[in-house]
Scaffold this motif. Structure first.
Motif, PDB file in Angstrom:
ATOM      1  N   ARG A 220      -7.415 -14.722   2.070  1.00 18.18           N
ATOM      2  CA  ARG A 220      -7.791 -13.375   2.512  1.00 18.18           C
ATOM      3  C   ARG A 220      -8.226 -13.429   3.962  1.00 18.18           C
ATOM      4  O   ARG A 220      -8.983 -14.312   4.361  1.00 18.18           O
ATOM      5  N   PHE A 221      -7.715 -12.461   4.734  1.00 15.73           N
ATOM      6  CA  PHE A 221      -8.080 -12.424   6.147  1.00 15.73           C
ATOM      7  C   PHE A 221      -7.797 -11.026   6.684  1.00 15.73           C
ATOM      8  O   PHE A 221      -7.119 -10.220   6.045  1.00 15.73           O
ATOM      9  N   GLU A 222      -8.319 -10.739   7.851  1.00 14.85           N
ATOM     10  CA  GLU A 222      -8.129  -9.443   8.485  1.00 14.85           C
ATOM     11  C   GLU A 222      -6.905  -9.477   9.398  1.00 14.85           C
ATOM     12  O   GLU A 222      -6.646 -10.480  10.059  1.00 14.85           O
ATOM     13  N   VAL A 223      -6.184  -8.356   9.423  1.00 16.41           N
ATOM     14  CA  VAL A 223      -5.064  -8.201  10.358  1.00 16.41           C
ATOM     15  C   VAL A 223      -5.039  -6.760  10.857  1.00 16.41           C
ATOM     16  O   VAL A 223      -5.564  -5.849  10.215  1.00 16.41           O
ATOM     17  N   THR A 224      -4.419  -6.590  12.002  1.00 12.55           N
ATOM     18  CA  THR A 224      -4.042  -5.260  12.468  1.00 12.55           C
ATOM     19  C   THR A 224      -2.584  -5.059  12.132  1.00 12.55           C
ATOM     20  O   THR A 224      -1.732  -5.875  12.484  1.00 12.55           O
ATOM     21  N   VAL A 225      -2.293  -3.979  11.434  1.00 11.74           N
ATOM     22  CA  VAL A 225      -0.963  -3.759  10.885  1.00 11.74           C
ATOM     23  C   VAL A 225      -0.021  -3.237  11.971  1.00 11.74           C
ATOM     24  O   VAL A 225      -0.364  -2.325  12.727  1.00 11.74           O
ATOM     25  N   GLY A 226       1.161  -3.833  12.033  1.00 10.22           N
ATOM     26  CA  GLY A 226       2.173  -3.442  13.000  1.00 10.22           C
ATOM     27  C   GLY A 226       3.183  -2.482  12.407  1.00 10.22           C
ATOM     28  O   GLY A 226       2.887  -1.732  11.473  1.00 10.22           O
ATOM     29  N   PRO A 227       4.420  -2.509  12.894  1.00  5.19           N
ATOM     30  CA  PRO A 227       5.417  -1.502  12.508  1.00  5.19           C
ATOM     31  C   PRO A 227       5.891  -1.640  11.071  1.00  5.19           C
ATOM     32  O   PRO A 227       5.765  -2.689  10.442  1.00  5.19           O
ATOM     33  N   VAL A 228       6.478  -0.558  10.564  1.00  5.69           N
ATOM     34  CA  VAL A 228       7.077  -0.569   9.241  1.00  5.69           C
ATOM     35  C   VAL A 228       8.335  -1.427   9.258  1.00  5.69           C
ATOM     36  O   VAL A 228       9.004  -1.555  10.292  1.00  5.69           O
ATOM     37  N   ALA A 229       8.645  -2.028   8.120  1.00  2.39           N
ATOM     38  CA  ALA A 229       9.866  -2.826   7.968  1.00  2.39           C
ATOM     39  C   ALA A 229      10.603  -2.370   6.720  1.00  2.39           C
ATOM     40  O   ALA A 229      10.023  -1.731   5.831  1.00  2.39           O
ATOM     41  N   HIS A 230      11.870  -2.696   6.644  1.00  4.11           N
ATOM     42  CA  HIS A 230      12.682  -2.336   5.491  1.00  4.11           C
ATOM     43  C   HIS A 230      12.150  -3.045   4.252  1.00  4.11           C
ATOM     44  O   HIS A 230      11.928  -4.253   4.261  1.00  4.11           O
ATOM     45  N   GLY A 231      11.904  -2.285   3.183  1.00  5.45           N
ATOM     46  CA  GLY A 231      11.460  -2.898   1.940  1.00  5.45           C
ATOM     47  C   GLY A 231      10.114  -2.414   1.451  1.00  5.45           C
ATOM     48  O   GLY A 231       9.607  -2.924   0.446  1.00  5.45           O
ATOM     49  N   GLY A 232       9.501  -1.451   2.119  1.00  3.00           N
ATOM     50  CA  GLY A 232       8.248  -0.896   1.628  1.00  3.00           C
ATOM     51  C   GLY A 232       7.000  -1.594   2.099  1.00  3.00           C
ATOM     52  O   GLY A 232       5.961  -1.507   1.444  1.00  3.00           O
ATOM     53  N   HIS A 233       7.089  -2.279   3.228  1.00  6.94           N
ATOM     54  CA  HIS A 233       5.915  -2.959   3.765  1.00  6.94           C
ATOM     55  C   HIS A 233       5.887  -2.814   5.285  1.00  6.94           C
ATOM     56  O   HIS A 233       6.841  -2.323   5.899  1.00  6.94           O
ATOM     57  N   CYS A 234       4.798  -3.264   5.863  1.00  2.00           N
ATOM     58  CA  CYS A 234       4.644  -3.277   7.316  1.00  2.00           C
ATOM     59  C   CYS A 234       4.486  -4.721   7.775  1.00  2.00           C
ATOM     60  O   CYS A 234       4.202  -5.619   6.977  1.00  2.00           O
ATOM     61  N   VAL A 235       4.655  -4.933   9.060  1.00  2.00           N
ATOM     62  CA  VAL A 235       4.612  -6.287   9.618  1.00  2.00           C
ATOM     63  C   VAL A 235       3.303  -6.494  10.359  1.00  2.00           C
ATOM     64  O   VAL A 235       2.886  -5.660  11.167  1.00  2.00           O
ATOM     65  N   ALA A 236       2.649  -7.619  10.073  1.00  2.00           N
ATOM     66  CA  ALA A 236       1.469  -8.035  10.819  1.00  2.00           C
ATOM     67  C   ALA A 236       1.650  -9.508  11.178  1.00  2.00           C
ATOM     68  O   ALA A 236       2.607 -10.155  10.747  1.00  2.00           O
ATOM     69  N   ARG A 237       0.714 -10.034  11.958  1.00  2.00           N
ATOM     70  CA  ARG A 237       0.754 -11.454  12.309  1.00  2.00           C
ATOM     71  C   ARG A 237      -0.636 -12.047  12.163  1.00  2.00           C
ATOM     72  O   ARG A 237      -1.647 -11.396  12.453  1.00  2.00           O
ATOM     73  N   HIS A 238      -0.651 -13.314  11.728  1.00  2.00           N
ATOM     74  CA  HIS A 238      -1.920 -14.024  11.574  1.00  2.00           C
ATOM     75  C   HIS A 238      -1.682 -15.492  11.867  1.00  2.00           C
ATOM     76  O   HIS A 238      -0.829 -16.130  11.240  1.00  2.00           O
ATOM     77  N   GLU A 239      -2.393 -15.995  12.869  1.00  2.00           N
ATOM     78  CA  GLU A 239      -2.282 -17.403  13.263  1.00  2.00           C
ATOM     79  C   GLU A 239      -0.824 -17.788  13.511  1.00  2.00           C
ATOM     80  O   GLU A 239      -0.359 -18.872  13.116  1.00  2.00           O
ATOM     81  N   GLY A 240      -0.089 -16.881  14.149  1.00  2.00           N
ATOM     82  CA  GLY A 240       1.285 -17.165  14.531  1.00  2.00           C
ATOM     83  C   GLY A 240       2.322 -16.943  13.454  1.00  2.00           C
ATOM     84  O   GLY A 240       3.522 -17.112  13.705  1.00  2.00           O
ATOM     85  N   ARG A 241       1.873 -16.547  12.266  1.00  2.00           N
ATOM     86  CA  ARG A 241       2.823 -16.332  11.178  1.00  2.00           C
ATOM     87  C   ARG A 241       2.990 -14.851  10.903  1.00  2.00           C
ATOM     88  O   ARG A 241       2.059 -14.058  11.030  1.00  2.00           O
ATOM     89  N   VAL A 242       4.207 -14.488  10.485  1.00  2.00           N
ATOM     90  CA  VAL A 242       4.492 -13.115  10.092  1.00  2.00           C
ATOM     91  C   VAL A 242       3.904 -12.855   8.711  1.00  2.00           C
ATOM     92  O   VAL A 242       3.991 -13.698   7.809  1.00  2.00           O
TER      93      VAL A 242
END
Length: 401
Positions: A17-39
């Motif tokens: 569990r960790f905090e992220v700022t949510v980025g743009p929407v992506a195909h498939g019903g989710h949004c993209v974020a990044r944490h420690e260099g990972r999508v």
């Protein structure tokens, strides 16, 4: 602040569990974020939100899938889901119940535009239109459910075989889910339930019919249709009429010309084309499901200009002696038509192609294949035929250069 209780998937602990700022929407019903260099592909979130996520799937350094389990900074477009199980760890059927209606459609428009740009090199502004009707709820006329070990009906969790039992479903039309949730079923069974335009309900447990007759009845494009109770028909009650009208406007073959309807189902679009080409023209309708093809032939028996072929589209196009079309309409399954079918169509040099698509990525890939063979996208309409989910229906018009 929005928050939920959530039970992690096996193997996920508090360290996931960790905090992220949510980025743009992506195909498939989710949004993209990044944490420690990972999508991180995040469900139950919105672009711009600050959330706590819980990892549900770890692809060992490639990416994470996660659910937003606590919202620290909410989007103004966030709403309370109307369904109590449309939350992390709950039903996997709906992706956007936590989002306002207008924002749901704009997210889907963003996805369609991104897929066109990334996969087809097409920059185009997209607007997703609402279908006529009562809005986001009570629209789904056909659905499938699973049964848990205790004989109770429900839906699968997201990317899971677990059954989330339910008391009802707010997106399901009356006469569907409400007819199966109050009784016991065989443990592990799969249920299909549908209601047709006359209000008759059809229930099947696996392949065994439980209630309803052997034929469903629908009304669209000014005609009555007989269809298999659990076969293909548009699940939104306004979809068939809406798509038929777009096909009518864009296909527009002249009297006496030849038109193809590929993946024809029970003949909806073939009926539109037949009226346009008239008695002196020809419509070739191809459908791989034999029962649907037989019902299509019966439905269109008053239109002798329609020739129905039962078989896989690629096989019919390769082997049958078909007249060259002036226009082609195709409505392939979610995976799209594919380059082989596109090549077969382009080789016949129709003036126009009208492509009905339920997956924007598959559409974009096929548009790229058409572009390689001399066909350009000249118009596009997108429809919110599946409210509360990430799915979107598009109709594309291509013209030969």
């Amino acid at each position: 602040m929005f928050s939920w209780s959530f039970f992690d998937e096996p193997g996920c602990d508090e360290l996931s569990r960790f905090e992220v700022t949510v980025g743009p929407v992506a195909h498939g019903g989710h949004c993209v974020a990044r944490h420690e260099g990972r999508v991180v592909f995040v469900r139950h979130a919105l672009p711009g939100e600050r959330v706590v996520v819980s990892v549900t799937e770890d692809r060992q350094g490639s990416f994470w899938r996660a659910d937003a389990v606590e919202v620290l900074e909410a989007s103004p477009d966030r709403v309370v889901p109307p369904c109590p199980v449309a939350v992390p760890g709950g039903c996997g059927g709906c992706d956007w119940q936590h989002v306002s209606a207008e924002r749901q459609r704009s997210l889907k428009a963003d996805v369609v535009a991104e897929q066109l740009r990334r996969l087809a090199g097409i920059d185009r502004e997209v607007v997703v239109e609402a279908l006529p009707g009562d809005g986001l709820l009570h629209w789904r006329t056909r659905t499938r459910l699973a049964v848990d070990a205790h004989g109770k009906a429900g839906f699968r969790g997201h990317r899971s075989h677990a059954v989330v039992t339910i008391d009802g479903c707010p997106i399901a039309a009356q006469g569907t889910v409400d007819k199966v949730v109050d009784r016991d079923w065989a443990a592990g069974a799969e249920l299909s339930v549908a209601v047709d335009s006359t209000g008759e309900t059809f229930v099947a447990e696996g392949r065994r019919p439980v209630s309803g007759g052997s034929t469903a009845h629908e009304r669209a494009a000014g005609r009555d249709w007989t269809v298999a109770p659990h076969g293909f028909w548009q699940v939104h009650p306004a979809a068939a009429d809406t798509f038929a009208q777009v096909v009518r406007e864009w296909a527009a073959p002249a009297a006496g010309e030849v038109a193809w309807d590929l993946y024809a189902g029970v003949g909806l679009f073939a009926s539109i084309l037949a009226a346009q080409v008239g008695a002196e023209g020809t419509v070739v309708a191809v459908e791989s499901d034999r029962r649907a093809a037989e019902q299509g032939a019966d439905n269109l028996a008053d239109l002798p200009q329609v020739r129905v072929f039962a078989g896989r589209v690629e096989a019919v196009l390769d082997r049958a002696q078909l007249p060259d079309p002036r226009v082609v309409v195709l409505d392939p399954p979610r995976k799209g038509a594919g380059s082989r079918i596109v090549k077969s169509i382009a080789r016949r040099r129709p003036d126009r192609v009208v492509y009905v698509a339920c997956d924007p990525a598959a559409l974009a890939r096929d548009l790229a294949s058409f572009a390689e063979r001399g066909y350009d996208l000249t118009d596009l309409r997108a429809f919110d035929a599946f409210p509360m989910t990430h799915h979107v229906e598009c109709v594309a018009l291509l013209n030969r250069r």
